[in-house]
Write an enzyme that holds these catalytic residues in place. Structure first.
Site, PDB file in Angstrom:
ATOM      1  N   LYS A 116     125.322 -44.375 -48.784  1.00 51.24           N
ATOM      2  CA  LYS A 116     125.940 -45.541 -49.492  1.00 51.24           C
ATOM      3  C   LYS A 116     126.894 -44.583 -50.286  1.00 51.24           C
ATOM      4  CE  LYS A 116     121.211 -45.408 -50.365  1.00 51.24           C
ATOM      5  NZ  LYS A 116     119.776 -45.821 -50.973  1.00 51.24           N
ATOM      6  N   GLY A 157     128.614 -41.825 -50.060  1.00 51.28           N
ATOM      7  CA  GLY A 157     130.034 -41.049 -49.739  1.00 51.28           C
ATOM      8  C   GLY A 157     130.703 -42.574 -49.430  1.00 51.28           C
ATOM      9  N   SER A 173     126.317 -39.737 -60.725  1.00 52.11           N
ATOM     10  CA  SER A 173     125.091 -40.303 -60.986  1.00 52.11           C
ATOM     11  C   SER A 173     125.457 -41.940 -60.780  1.00 52.11           C
ATOM     12  CB  SER A 173     124.145 -40.789 -62.536  1.00 52.11           C
ATOM     13  OG  SER A 173     123.226 -41.447 -62.817  1.00 52.11           O
ATOM     14  N   GLY A 199     124.403 -44.635 -59.346  1.00 52.47           N
ATOM     15  CA  GLY A 199     124.490 -45.233 -57.326  1.00 52.47           C
ATOM     16  C   GLY A 199     125.366 -45.925 -56.944  1.00 52.47           C
ATOM     17  N   LYS A 252     122.377 -32.864 -64.078  1.00 50.20           N
ATOM     18  CA  LYS A 252     121.704 -33.506 -63.268  1.00 50.20           C
ATOM     19  C   LYS A 252     120.209 -34.378 -63.180  1.00 50.20           C
ATOM     20  CE  LYS A 252     122.674 -37.565 -60.578  1.00 50.20           C
ATOM     21  NZ  LYS A 252     121.451 -37.758 -59.678  1.00 50.20           N
ATOM     22  N   HIS A 268     118.911 -35.746 -66.340  1.00 44.93           N
ATOM     23  CA  HIS A 268     119.439 -36.841 -65.962  1.00 44.93           C
ATOM     24  C   HIS A 268     117.331 -36.878 -65.060  1.00 44.93           C
ATOM     25  CE1 HIS A 268     120.686 -39.949 -63.772  1.00 44.93           C
ATOM     26  NE2 HIS A 268     121.722 -40.292 -65.717  1.00 44.93           N
ATOM     27  N   ASN A 269     117.871 -36.761 -64.320  1.00 44.25           N
ATOM     28  CA  ASN A 269     117.109 -37.781 -63.318  1.00 44.25           C
ATOM     29  C   ASN A 269     115.432 -37.626 -63.976  1.00 44.25           C
ATOM     30  OD1 ASN A 269     119.027 -37.694 -61.740  1.00 44.25           O
ATOM     31  ND2 ASN A 269     117.810 -37.989 -59.892  1.00 44.25           N
ATOM     32  N   GLU A 293     115.198 -39.833 -66.597  1.00 44.02           N
ATOM     33  CA  GLU A 293     115.564 -41.309 -65.222  1.00 44.02           C
ATOM     34  C   GLU A 293     113.811 -41.683 -65.286  1.00 44.02           C
ATOM     35  OE1 GLU A 293     116.236 -42.469 -61.426  1.00 44.02           O
ATOM     36  OE2 GLU A 293     118.097 -41.797 -62.200  1.00 44.02           O
ATOM     37  N   ARG A 311     103.776 -41.360 -59.684  1.00 48.45           N
ATOM     38  CA  ARG A 311     104.797 -41.476 -58.509  1.00 48.45           C
ATOM     39  C   ARG A 311     104.006 -40.574 -56.766  1.00 48.45           C
ATOM     40  NH1 ARG A 311     111.670 -42.355 -58.956  1.00 48.45           N
ATOM     41  NH2 ARG A 311     110.799 -43.120 -61.084  1.00 48.45           N
TER      42      ARG A 311
END
Length: 317
Positions: free
Chosen positions: A15, A17, A128, A130, A178, A181-182, A185, A277
């Site tokens: 998705k 690359g 980041s 998406g 990162k 960051h996640n 998120e 989760r």
């Protein structure tokens, strides 16, 4: 400029690359691509990329010093980079490897040390935004050595969102930023999901799509996440029918919590969001549906019940 003839190799055409490759082609880059998925490779070849049959073939099509971007899932990086038939065996002193996946920062530090023994430069990049960000301009958090960042900056600029990339010194620093960051998120998404579940269960017949819309009109909590939730309601309806109440998770939240514990830094909101989760696998809920819907909107993740279960559910606080 380091990169000769604006030529780069890309390994991994999922998705992210594939869309990054499309963006570079539009910016007149010569890209050599490899993926085990022949359909993904053919799709980019049709748009002007050079398809490589093997990793050796990929490197033979790159001018010296070679620059190779890895965009594969974190669990696959070790094998693709350092495995028996990994790309590092086909590179030489002075070449560059960029890991743009969600690798654990300590793994990135170890890989940098190992590659440096062969004179191969290693740069870790947190990405980041998406699939849409990969296509239209991503948020790039670059770690490693400053001189390597400067030599590769033309590439990072062409892949970045407006304002450009940001450099953080030290091997693994980009992936560390990162990772956090996640983790953030996770916490932000959890708060949104819990709040909208509260709206849904109130005595008032709140239209959740309208609530998401008004929250996006200059409010303090206005954000891309709120706007994505509005789109999710438009797509799936207020009940989020067909969306799984079990939430997938791919590692970064767990890494953030474990790293914080080692550092003695409390991250209660992030930890609670991660544990939600994990527990949602056995206790699906409407709050979980909102989280799954958000993950679909920004990352293209599956929303089907049973379609995506966390790979790191063994974590315990």
């Amino acid at each position: 400029m380091l990169i000769k003839n604006k030529t780069i190799g890309i390994i991994g055409l999922g998705k992210m690359g594939r869309r990054m490759g499309e963006r570079l082609l539009e910016r007149k880059w010569r890209i050599v691509v490899y993926d085990k998925d022949q359909r993904a490779k053919r799709a980019l070849v049709k748009k002007g990329a050079i398809g490589a049959k093997t990793l050796s073939d990929l490197t033979s099509n790159l001018p010296l010093p070679r620059v190779v971007w890895l965009m594969v899932p974190a669990p696959a990086v070790e094998e693709v980079l350092l495995g028996k038939n990994g790309i590092s065996h086909f590179l030489s002193k002075g070449d560059f490897v960029i890991d743009g996946g969600n690798s654990f920062y300590l793994d990135s530090r170890r890989r940098q040390r190992k590659l440096s023994l062969k004179g191969i430069h290693f740069v870790d990049v947190g990405v980041s935004g998406g699939p849409k960000g990969a296509r239209e301009g991503a948020c790039l958090m670059v770690g490693g050595k400053k001189k390597d960042f400067e030599r590769l900056k033309v590439l990072f600029n062409d892949l970045s969102a407006k304002g450009g990339p940001q450099f953080f010194p030290g091997a693994g620093a980009g992936h560390f930023v990162k990772m956090v960051h996640n983790g953030i998120e996770y916490g932000m998404m959890q708060a949104i999901a819990e709040g909208f579940n509260l709206l849904r269960k109130s005595r008032y017949r709140i239209d959740l799509k309208k609530a998401a819309e008004i929250y996006s009109r200059g409010s303090v909590i206005e954000s891309r996440l709120i706007k994505w939730l509005k789109k999710a309601f438009e797509r799936h309806g207020q009940s989020l029918k067909g969306v799984s109440g079990t939430v997938g998770h791919t590692g970064e939240g767990e890494w953030t919590v474990k790293t914080a514990k080692k550092m003695g830094v409390p991250v209660k909101v992030i930890e609670d969001a991660f544990l939600f989760r994990v527990q949602s696998e056995k206790n699906p809920s409407y709050t979980g549906k909102i989280l799954s819907a958000l993950r679909e909107q920004f990352g293209g993740h599956s929303v089907r019940p049973g379609g995506e279960i966390g790979k790191h559910a063994s974590f315990r606080s």
